[in-house]
Design a protein around this motif. Sequence first.
Motif, PDB file in Angstrom:
ATOM      1  N   VAL A 134       0.823  -1.223   0.000  1.00  0.00           N
ATOM      2  CA  VAL A 134       0.000   0.000   0.000  1.00  0.00           C
ATOM      3  C   VAL A 134       0.860   1.277   0.000  1.00  0.00           C
ATOM      4  CG1 VAL A 134      -1.920  -1.165   1.182  1.00  0.00           C
ATOM      5  CG2 VAL A 134      -0.270   0.157   2.533  1.00  0.00           C
ATOM      6  N   GLY A 135       2.173   1.114  -0.079  1.00  0.00           N
ATOM      7  CA  GLY A 135       3.044   2.284  -0.194  1.00  0.00           C
ATOM      8  C   GLY A 135       3.253   3.038   1.107  1.00  0.00           C
ATOM      9  N   LEU A 136       3.289   2.317   2.244  1.00  0.00           N
ATOM     10  CA  LEU A 136       3.468   2.992   3.531  1.00  0.00           C
ATOM     11  C   LEU A 136       4.725   2.539   4.279  1.00  0.00           C
ATOM     12  CD1 LEU A 136      -0.102   3.175   5.178  1.00  0.00           C
ATOM     13  CD2 LEU A 136       1.191   5.026   4.116  1.00  0.00           C
ATOM     14  N   THR A 137       5.678   1.967   3.557  1.00  0.00           N
ATOM     15  CA  THR A 137       6.877   1.465   4.231  1.00  0.00           C
ATOM     16  C   THR A 137       7.556   2.560   5.066  1.00  0.00           C
ATOM     17  OG1 THR A 137       7.184  -0.148   2.509  1.00  0.00           O
ATOM     18  CG2 THR A 137       9.116   0.334   3.846  1.00  0.00           C
ATOM     19  N   ALA A 138       7.642   3.760   4.518  1.00  0.00           N
ATOM     20  CA  ALA A 138       8.326   4.849   5.225  1.00  0.00           C
ATOM     21  C   ALA A 138       7.553   5.325   6.455  1.00  0.00           C
ATOM     22  CB  ALA A 138       8.552   6.014   4.266  1.00  0.00           C
ATOM     23  N   GLU A 139       6.276   4.955   6.537  1.00  0.00           N
ATOM     24  CA  GLU A 139       5.435   5.423   7.655  1.00  0.00           C
ATOM     25  C   GLU A 139       5.278   4.374   8.757  1.00  0.00           C
ATOM     26  OE1 GLU A 139       4.730   6.242   4.462  1.00  0.00           O
ATOM     27  OE2 GLU A 139       5.200   8.353   4.832  1.00  0.00           O
ATOM     28  N   THR A 140       5.948   3.230   8.604  1.00  0.00           N
ATOM     29  CA  THR A 140       5.740   2.095   9.507  1.00  0.00           C
ATOM     30  C   THR A 140       5.680   2.475  10.985  1.00  0.00           C
ATOM     31  OG1 THR A 140       6.919   0.731   7.920  1.00  0.00           O
ATOM     32  CG2 THR A 140       6.626  -0.216  10.110  1.00  0.00           C
ATOM     33  N   ASP A 141       6.623   3.312  11.442  1.00  0.00           N
ATOM     34  CA  ASP A 141       6.701   3.602  12.874  1.00  0.00           C
ATOM     35  C   ASP A 141       6.061   4.921  13.283  1.00  0.00           C
ATOM     36  OD1 ASP A 141       8.054   1.188  13.410  1.00  0.00           O
ATOM     37  OD2 ASP A 141       9.878   2.073  12.555  1.00  0.00           O
ATOM     38  N   LYS A 142       5.362   5.559  12.333  1.00  0.00           N
ATOM     39  CA  LYS A 142       4.674   6.806  12.687  1.00  0.00           C
ATOM     40  C   LYS A 142       3.396   6.511  13.454  1.00  0.00           C
ATOM     41  CE  LYS A 142       6.100   9.862   8.965  1.00  0.00           C
ATOM     42  NZ  LYS A 142       5.681  10.442   7.689  1.00  0.00           N
ATOM     43  N   ARG A 186      -8.465   5.364  -6.374  1.00  0.00           N
ATOM     44  CA  ARG A 186      -9.324   4.404  -7.077  1.00  0.00           C
ATOM     45  C   ARG A 186      -8.503   3.354  -7.780  1.00  0.00           C
ATOM     46  NH1 ARG A 186     -12.700   8.778 -10.616  1.00  0.00           N
ATOM     47  NH2 ARG A 186     -13.963   9.482  -8.886  1.00  0.00           N
ATOM     48  N   VAL A 187      -7.548   3.864  -8.556  1.00  0.00           N
ATOM     49  CA  VAL A 187      -6.747   2.989  -9.392  1.00  0.00           C
ATOM     50  C   VAL A 187      -5.873   2.099  -8.510  1.00  0.00           C
ATOM     51  CG1 VAL A 187      -4.983   2.979 -11.194  1.00  0.00           C
ATOM     52  CG2 VAL A 187      -6.766   4.726 -11.198  1.00  0.00           C
ATOM     53  N   GLU A 188      -5.329   2.707  -7.448  1.00  0.00           N
ATOM     54  CA  GLU A 188      -4.428   1.974  -6.582  1.00  0.00           C
ATOM     55  C   GLU A 188      -5.148   0.894  -5.788  1.00  0.00           C
ATOM     56  OE1 GLU A 188      -1.254   3.458  -3.637  1.00  0.00           O
ATOM     57  OE2 GLU A 188      -1.645   4.990  -5.173  1.00  0.00           O
ATOM     58  N   LEU A 189      -6.308   1.266  -5.279  1.00  0.00           N
ATOM     59  CA  LEU A 189      -7.083   0.331  -4.477  1.00  0.00           C
ATOM     60  C   LEU A 189      -7.478  -0.906  -5.305  1.00  0.00           C
ATOM     61  CD1 LEU A 189      -9.579   1.845  -2.042  1.00  0.00           C
ATOM     62  CD2 LEU A 189      -9.967  -0.382  -2.980  1.00  0.00           C
ATOM     63  N   LYS A 190      -7.869  -0.633  -6.540  1.00  0.00           N
ATOM     64  CA  LYS A 190      -8.229  -1.717  -7.452  1.00  0.00           C
ATOM     65  C   LYS A 190      -7.006  -2.611  -7.749  1.00  0.00           C
ATOM     66  CE  LYS A 190     -10.104  -4.096 -10.659  1.00  0.00           C
ATOM     67  NZ  LYS A 190     -10.955  -5.196 -10.391  1.00  0.00           N
ATOM     68  N   ARG A 191      -5.855  -1.966  -7.951  1.00  0.00           N
ATOM     69  CA  ARG A 191      -4.629  -2.722  -8.213  1.00  0.00           C
ATOM     70  C   ARG A 191      -4.303  -3.645  -7.029  1.00  0.00           C
ATOM     71  NH1 ARG A 191       0.322  -2.273  -6.129  1.00  0.00           N
ATOM     72  NH2 ARG A 191      -0.027  -0.233  -5.216  1.00  0.00           N
ATOM     73  N   ALA A 210     -17.330   3.735  -9.647  1.00  0.00           N
ATOM     74  CA  ALA A 210     -17.835   2.396  -9.983  1.00  0.00           C
ATOM     75  C   ALA A 210     -17.338   1.958 -11.359  1.00  0.00           C
ATOM     76  CB  ALA A 210     -19.362   2.384  -9.945  1.00  0.00           C
ATOM     77  N   LEU A 211     -17.376   2.863 -12.324  1.00  0.00           N
ATOM     78  CA  LEU A 211     -16.972   2.497 -13.685  1.00  0.00           C
ATOM     79  C   LEU A 211     -15.479   2.162 -13.736  1.00  0.00           C
ATOM     80  CD1 LEU A 211     -18.978   5.142 -15.775  1.00  0.00           C
ATOM     81  CD2 LEU A 211     -19.452   2.703 -15.599  1.00  0.00           C
ATOM     82  N   VAL A 212     -14.668   2.928 -13.014  1.00  0.00           N
ATOM     83  CA  VAL A 212     -13.215   2.726 -13.055  1.00  0.00           C
ATOM     84  C   VAL A 212     -12.799   1.416 -12.365  1.00  0.00           C
ATOM     85  CG1 VAL A 212     -11.007   3.604 -12.162  1.00  0.00           C
ATOM     86  CG2 VAL A 212     -12.646   5.183 -13.167  1.00  0.00           C
ATOM     87  N   MET A 213     -13.434   1.108 -11.230  1.00  0.00           N
ATOM     88  CA  MET A 213     -12.894   0.053 -10.377  1.00  0.00           C
ATOM     89  C   MET A 213     -13.472  -1.339 -10.589  1.00  0.00           C
ATOM     90  SD  MET A 213     -12.799   2.193  -6.850  1.00  0.00           S
ATOM     91  CE  MET A 213     -11.603   1.189  -6.020  1.00  0.00           C
ATOM     92  N   SER A 214     -14.713  -1.417 -11.052  1.00  0.00           N
ATOM     93  CA  SER A 214     -15.459  -2.667 -10.891  1.00  0.00           C
ATOM     94  C   SER A 214     -15.265  -3.677 -12.000  1.00  0.00           C
ATOM     95  CB  SER A 214     -16.958  -2.353 -10.826  1.00  0.00           C
ATOM     96  OG  SER A 214     -17.177  -1.230 -10.027  1.00  0.00           O
ATOM     97  N   ASP A 215     -15.310  -4.955 -11.628  1.00  0.00           N
ATOM     98  CA  ASP A 215     -15.510  -6.001 -12.627  1.00  0.00           C
ATOM     99  C   ASP A 215     -16.999  -6.028 -12.987  1.00  0.00           C
ATOM    100  OD1 ASP A 215     -12.832  -6.918 -12.592  1.00  0.00           O
ATOM    101  OD2 ASP A 215     -13.240  -7.911 -10.679  1.00  0.00           O
TER     102      ASP A 215
END
Length: 369
Positions: A134-142, A186-191, A210-215
């Motif tokens: 999820v791209g939070l490695t740098a925030e691990t200890d915050k 949206r795009v990231e969550l779907k990925r 809905a249009l961007v994310m859904s199957d």
Amino acid sequence: MNTQEDTGAYLEVQNLVKYFGNDRAVDDISFAVPKGAFLTLLGPSGCGKTTTLMSVAGLHSIDGGRIRVGDVVYTSPSEGLFLPPEKRDIGMVFQSYAIWPHMTVAKNVSYPLEIRKVNQSEIDDRVNEVLALVGLTAETDKLATNLSGGQQQRASLARAIVAKPRLLLFDEPLSNLDLKLREQMRVELKRIQNEVGITAIYVTHDQSEALVMSDEIIVMSKGKIEQRGGPLEIYSRPVNEYVSNFIGVANLLKAKVRDTNGSGQGVVEVSQDGQTMTVPCQMGPGIGAGDDAVLSVRPENVHAVRESNGGNIVEGEVTNAIFLGNYVDCRVKWGSFEWKVIAHPRTRLKAGEKVFLEFDPEHTLAVQP
Ligand SMILES: Nc1ncnc2c1ncn2[C@@H]1O[C@H](COP(=O)(O)OP(=O)(O)OP(=O)(O)O)[C@@H](O)[C@H]1O
Ligand SMILES: [Mg+2]
């Protein structure tokens, strides 16, 4: 009894009914979701999206129907079955971030593993892996409170997926974020959902989300399902006026079906202020000769031309033409109706000029009122 094997569905909701007092918040809806798929419940405020999601989560009882995930029946009042929410193995992400402010990001995310008594070295590995995802490695200890809104929502997502639950449920998770971040998330969550492969139900009233994310998308209104389909199908083949209007923009006119050829095409007649147009078009499901229908045409499927080449149906006057770079957003008056038309900039349409409107029968629909 249906099992996963004989329907191919991983999550199955059958004839779900939920009352609040005398109101049917969810009115006999059924749907099935294949394993790993991303299904969105889309509809206006109060249509029953959250109630459906909460029913799956077991956060309230239901009045009728049956909910099953894999081979586990979650709820079935008629069989006297109700699996408590903590036994359903579900990850949830809500609009409010719902992470614990006094804990670090790592601690927030490790919690679902701790209650499952996973050993510490595996917890550390899994938390690192999911924070990277999820791209939070740098925030691990915050501390969680020191994260931005978007980061807090990523942390919620990390916590929801870290224990690899059977199901992921999202209720408007992006609606507290500003537009730009929302579009990126949206795009990231779907990925991320796609990468972890966990079956997801996503609730939103935002059609572009809905249009961007859904199957698949289920369009709801007043506790019922109006249509279910893939994003393209919902957009290009809405089955009724409600869906045409709710998703995207459409020109909608009352129509009478004159004729159908039995294989999905036909001709409708539209009358407006003494003028009549006859339009060849696609027939939506359940529409036959003699029926009242609604003609539905997206603005990008109406072609405004200066020269009639015989097949043109409507003659109107451009009342407004706004140049928007890659297209021109036009209004064309026909009696008291104003067509919304998207034109190519090189047509150089100007307010005040007469034009003919052409319709491609392939992208012109007769739908149920
Ligand atoms: N706890 C409750 N008690 C009474 N009525 C409720 C309760 N929760 C929901 N409702 C009613 O049930 C209906 C469906 O509500 P629900 O929260 O499922 O809508 P929604 O589609 O999620 O809407 P929104 O987009 O506003 O979140 C609404 O009429 C709502 O007022
Ligand atoms: Mg809701």
